[in-house]
Motif scaffolding. Sequence first.
Motif, PDB file in Angstrom:
ATOM      1  N   ALA A  26       1.322  -1.084   0.015  1.00 23.48           N
ATOM      2  CA  ALA A  26      -0.006   0.082  -0.058  1.00 23.48           C
ATOM      3  C   ALA A  26       0.589   1.222   0.179  1.00 23.48           C
ATOM      4  CB  ALA A  26      -0.686   0.107   1.693  1.00 23.48           C
ATOM      5  N   SER A  27       1.958   1.082   0.796  1.00 24.39           N
ATOM      6  CA  SER A  27       3.049   2.332   0.559  1.00 24.39           C
ATOM      7  C   SER A  27       3.516   2.423  -0.494  1.00 24.39           C
ATOM      8  CB  SER A  27       4.791   2.070   1.558  1.00 24.39           C
ATOM      9  OG  SER A  27       3.054   2.113   2.957  1.00 24.39           O
ATOM     10  N   LYS A  28       3.866   1.068  -1.302  1.00 22.05           N
ATOM     11  CA  LYS A  28       3.965   1.763  -2.695  1.00 22.05           C
ATOM     12  C   LYS A  28       2.658   2.624  -3.408  1.00 22.05           C
ATOM     13  CE  LYS A  28       6.397  -0.947  -6.213  1.00 22.05           C
ATOM     14  NZ  LYS A  28       7.629  -1.965  -6.644  1.00 22.05           N
ATOM     15  N   SER A  29       2.226   1.517  -3.346  1.00 23.44           N
ATOM     16  CA  SER A  29       1.364   1.564  -4.255  1.00 23.44           C
ATOM     17  C   SER A  29       0.937   3.867  -3.884  1.00 23.44           C
ATOM     18  CB  SER A  29      -0.320   1.786  -4.005  1.00 23.44           C
ATOM     19  OG  SER A  29       0.064  -0.138  -4.266  1.00 23.44           O
ATOM     20  N   GLU A  59      -7.108   1.871  -8.710  1.00 22.39           N
ATOM     21  CA  GLU A  59      -7.933   0.970  -9.127  1.00 22.39           C
ATOM     22  C   GLU A  59      -6.364  -0.138  -9.856  1.00 22.39           C
ATOM     23  OE1 GLU A  59      -9.731   2.890  -9.069  1.00 22.39           O
ATOM     24  OE2 GLU A  59     -11.538   2.099  -7.054  1.00 22.39           O
ATOM     25  N   LYS A  60      -5.665   0.847 -10.463  1.00 23.96           N
ATOM     26  CA  LYS A  60      -4.968   0.677 -11.889  1.00 23.96           C
ATOM     27  C   LYS A  60      -3.491   0.278 -11.070  1.00 23.96           C
ATOM     28  CE  LYS A  60      -2.178   1.657 -15.915  1.00 23.96           C
ATOM     29  NZ  LYS A  60      -2.647   2.678 -16.868  1.00 23.96           N
ATOM     30  N   VAL A  61      -3.167   1.585 -10.197  1.00 19.02           N
ATOM     31  CA  VAL A  61      -2.112   1.492  -9.714  1.00 19.02           C
ATOM     32  C   VAL A  61      -1.337   0.596  -8.457  1.00 19.02           C
ATOM     33  CG1 VAL A  61      -0.736   2.698  -7.888  1.00 19.02           C
ATOM     34  CG2 VAL A  61      -1.596   3.717  -9.906  1.00 19.02           C
ATOM     35  N   CYS A  62      -2.484  -0.053  -7.732  1.00 19.73           N
ATOM     36  CA  CYS A  62      -3.013  -0.914  -6.566  1.00 19.73           C
ATOM     37  C   CYS A  62      -2.790  -1.861  -7.283  1.00 19.73           C
ATOM     38  CB  CYS A  62      -4.061  -1.246  -5.935  1.00 19.73           C
ATOM     39  SG  CYS A  62      -3.767   0.032  -4.555  1.00 19.73           S
ATOM     40  N   TRP A  63      -3.400  -2.812  -8.474  1.00 14.57           N
ATOM     41  CA  TRP A  63      -3.865  -4.140  -9.638  1.00 14.57           C
ATOM     42  C   TRP A  63      -2.282  -3.978  -9.648  1.00 14.57           C
ATOM     43  CZ3 TRP A  63      -2.294  -5.146 -14.507  1.00 14.57           C
ATOM     44  CH2 TRP A  63      -2.222  -5.798 -14.722  1.00 14.57           C
ATOM     45  N   MET A  64      -0.977  -2.993 -10.857  1.00 15.94           N
ATOM     46  CA  MET A  64       0.287  -2.848 -10.970  1.00 15.94           C
ATOM     47  C   MET A  64       1.546  -3.294  -9.747  1.00 15.94           C
ATOM     48  SD  MET A  64      -0.487   0.088 -13.868  1.00 15.94           S
ATOM     49  CE  MET A  64       1.368   0.458 -13.013  1.00 15.94           C
ATOM     50  N   VAL A  65       0.887  -2.927  -8.823  1.00 17.43           N
ATOM     51  CA  VAL A  65       1.183  -3.087  -7.618  1.00 17.43           C
ATOM     52  C   VAL A  65       1.292  -5.016  -7.118  1.00 17.43           C
ATOM     53  CG1 VAL A  65       2.113  -2.897  -5.056  1.00 17.43           C
ATOM     54  CG2 VAL A  65       2.191  -0.510  -6.310  1.00 17.43           C
ATOM     55  N   HIS A 121       0.443  -6.984  -8.891  1.00 18.23           N
ATOM     56  CA  HIS A 121       0.015  -8.083 -10.004  1.00 18.23           C
ATOM     57  C   HIS A 121       2.218  -8.098  -9.874  1.00 18.23           C
ATOM     58  CE1 HIS A 121       1.890  -9.393 -13.599  1.00 18.23           C
ATOM     59  NE2 HIS A 121       0.631  -9.573 -14.431  1.00 18.23           N
ATOM     60  N   GLU A 122       2.990  -7.348  -9.949  1.00 18.47           N
ATOM     61  CA  GLU A 122       4.095  -7.453  -9.724  1.00 18.47           C
ATOM     62  C   GLU A 122       4.866  -7.968  -8.300  1.00 18.47           C
ATOM     63  OE1 GLU A 122       8.710  -3.925  -9.865  1.00 18.47           O
ATOM     64  OE2 GLU A 122       6.302  -3.068  -9.071  1.00 18.47           O
ATOM     65  N   HIS A 123       4.612  -7.513  -7.348  1.00 16.24           N
ATOM     66  CA  HIS A 123       4.300  -8.799  -6.252  1.00 16.24           C
ATOM     67  C   HIS A 123       4.317 -10.250  -6.623  1.00 16.24           C
ATOM     68  CE1 HIS A 123       5.224  -9.619  -1.997  1.00 16.24           C
ATOM     69  NE2 HIS A 123       3.635 -10.676  -2.618  1.00 16.24           N
ATOM     70  N   HIS A 124       3.500 -10.667  -6.782  1.00 19.75           N
ATOM     71  CA  HIS A 124       2.738 -11.835  -7.105  1.00 19.75           C
ATOM     72  C   HIS A 124       3.756 -12.680  -8.347  1.00 19.75           C
ATOM     73  CE1 HIS A 124       0.265 -14.588  -6.965  1.00 19.75           C
ATOM     74  NE2 HIS A 124      -0.151 -15.258  -8.092  1.00 19.75           N
ATOM     75  N   HIS A 125       4.223 -11.890  -9.648  1.00 19.27           N
ATOM     76  CA  HIS A 125       4.392 -12.829 -10.574  1.00 19.27           C
ATOM     77  C   HIS A 125       6.157 -12.097 -10.604  1.00 19.27           C
ATOM     78  CE1 HIS A 125       1.366 -13.989 -11.752  1.00 19.27           C
ATOM     79  NE2 HIS A 125      -0.089 -13.010 -11.903  1.00 19.27           N
ATOM     80  N   GLY A 126       6.529 -10.792  -9.873  1.00 19.83           N
ATOM     81  CA  GLY A 126       7.553 -10.669  -9.708  1.00 19.83           C
ATOM     82  C   GLY A 126       8.721  -9.293 -10.720  1.00 19.83           C
ATOM     83  N   LEU A 127       7.186  -9.500 -11.613  1.00 19.07           N
ATOM     84  CA  LEU A 127       7.871  -7.935 -12.810  1.00 19.07           C
ATOM     85  C   LEU A 127       6.750  -7.266 -13.028  1.00 19.07           C
ATOM     86  CD1 LEU A 127       6.583  -9.035 -15.937  1.00 19.07           C
ATOM     87  CD2 LEU A 127       7.783 -11.322 -14.517  1.00 19.07           C
ATOM     88  N   GLU A 176      -6.827 -11.734  -4.877  1.00 17.42           N
ATOM     89  CA  GLU A 176      -7.243 -10.268  -5.201  1.00 17.42           C
ATOM     90  C   GLU A 176      -7.592  -9.972  -3.855  1.00 17.42           C
ATOM     91  OE1 GLU A 176     -11.746 -10.494  -5.554  1.00 17.42           O
ATOM     92  OE2 GLU A 176     -11.787 -11.837  -6.970  1.00 17.42           O
ATOM     93  N   THR A 177      -7.435 -11.059  -2.506  1.00 21.02           N
ATOM     94  CA  THR A 177      -7.518 -10.595  -1.008  1.00 21.02           C
ATOM     95  C   THR A 177      -6.517  -9.781  -1.354  1.00 21.02           C
ATOM     96  OG1 THR A 177      -8.746 -13.166  -0.491  1.00 21.02           O
ATOM     97  CG2 THR A 177      -7.778 -11.467   0.655  1.00 21.02           C
ATOM     98  N   LEU A 178      -5.305  -9.976  -1.315  1.00 22.59           N
ATOM     99  CA  LEU A 178      -4.354  -9.188  -1.226  1.00 22.59           C
ATOM    100  C   LEU A 178      -4.315  -7.536  -1.708  1.00 22.59           C
ATOM    101  CD1 LEU A 178      -1.656  -8.415   0.028  1.00 22.59           C
ATOM    102  CD2 LEU A 178      -0.864  -9.755  -1.774  1.00 22.59           C
ATOM    103  N   TYR A 179      -5.047  -7.717  -3.547  1.00 23.87           N
ATOM    104  CA  TYR A 179      -5.615  -6.633  -3.800  1.00 23.87           C
ATOM    105  C   TYR A 179      -6.498  -5.366  -2.791  1.00 23.87           C
ATOM    106  CZ  TYR A 179      -7.877  -3.806  -6.798  1.00 23.87           C
ATOM    107  OH  TYR A 179      -8.712  -2.663  -7.951  1.00 23.87           O
ATOM    108  N   LEU A 180      -7.291  -6.086  -2.889  1.00 20.10           N
ATOM    109  CA  LEU A 180      -8.597  -5.310  -2.072  1.00 20.10           C
ATOM    110  C   LEU A 180      -7.995  -4.988  -0.981  1.00 20.10           C
ATOM    111  CD1 LEU A 180     -11.126  -7.917  -2.272  1.00 20.10           C
ATOM    112  CD2 LEU A 180     -10.577  -5.525  -3.670  1.00 20.10           C
ATOM    113  N   GLU A 181      -6.865  -5.625  -0.152  1.00 19.39           N
ATOM    114  CA  GLU A 181      -6.560  -5.048   1.183  1.00 19.39           C
ATOM    115  C   GLU A 181      -5.735  -3.639   0.792  1.00 19.39           C
ATOM    116  OE1 GLU A 181      -6.342  -4.733   5.030  1.00 19.39           O
ATOM    117  OE2 GLU A 181      -7.273  -6.077   3.728  1.00 19.39           O
TER     118      GLU A 181
END
Length: 60
Positions: free
Chosen positions: A3-6, A18-24, A26-32, A44-49
């Motif tokens: 959340a701080s990064k977002s 919403e877009k920025v949080c999804w991108m952050v 995604h990068e955390h989950h997939h490494g890029l 999705e739970t992490l994204y919503l949090e």
Amino acid sequence: MLASKSFEILDKSNEDVEKVCWMVVHEHHHGLKPFEYDIREIDETLYLEVLKTTKERMKQ
């Protein structure tokens, strides 16, 4: 941490939250960072949090 990064990205851009949080997440989950039309799933739970926490910080 995510959340701080977002919040930092939003502070420097006019992107929507919403877009920025999804991108952050995604990068955390997939490494890029996601690329155009990237449809890989994220936690999705992490994204919503992250979205909730980022929006709360924006109100302050």
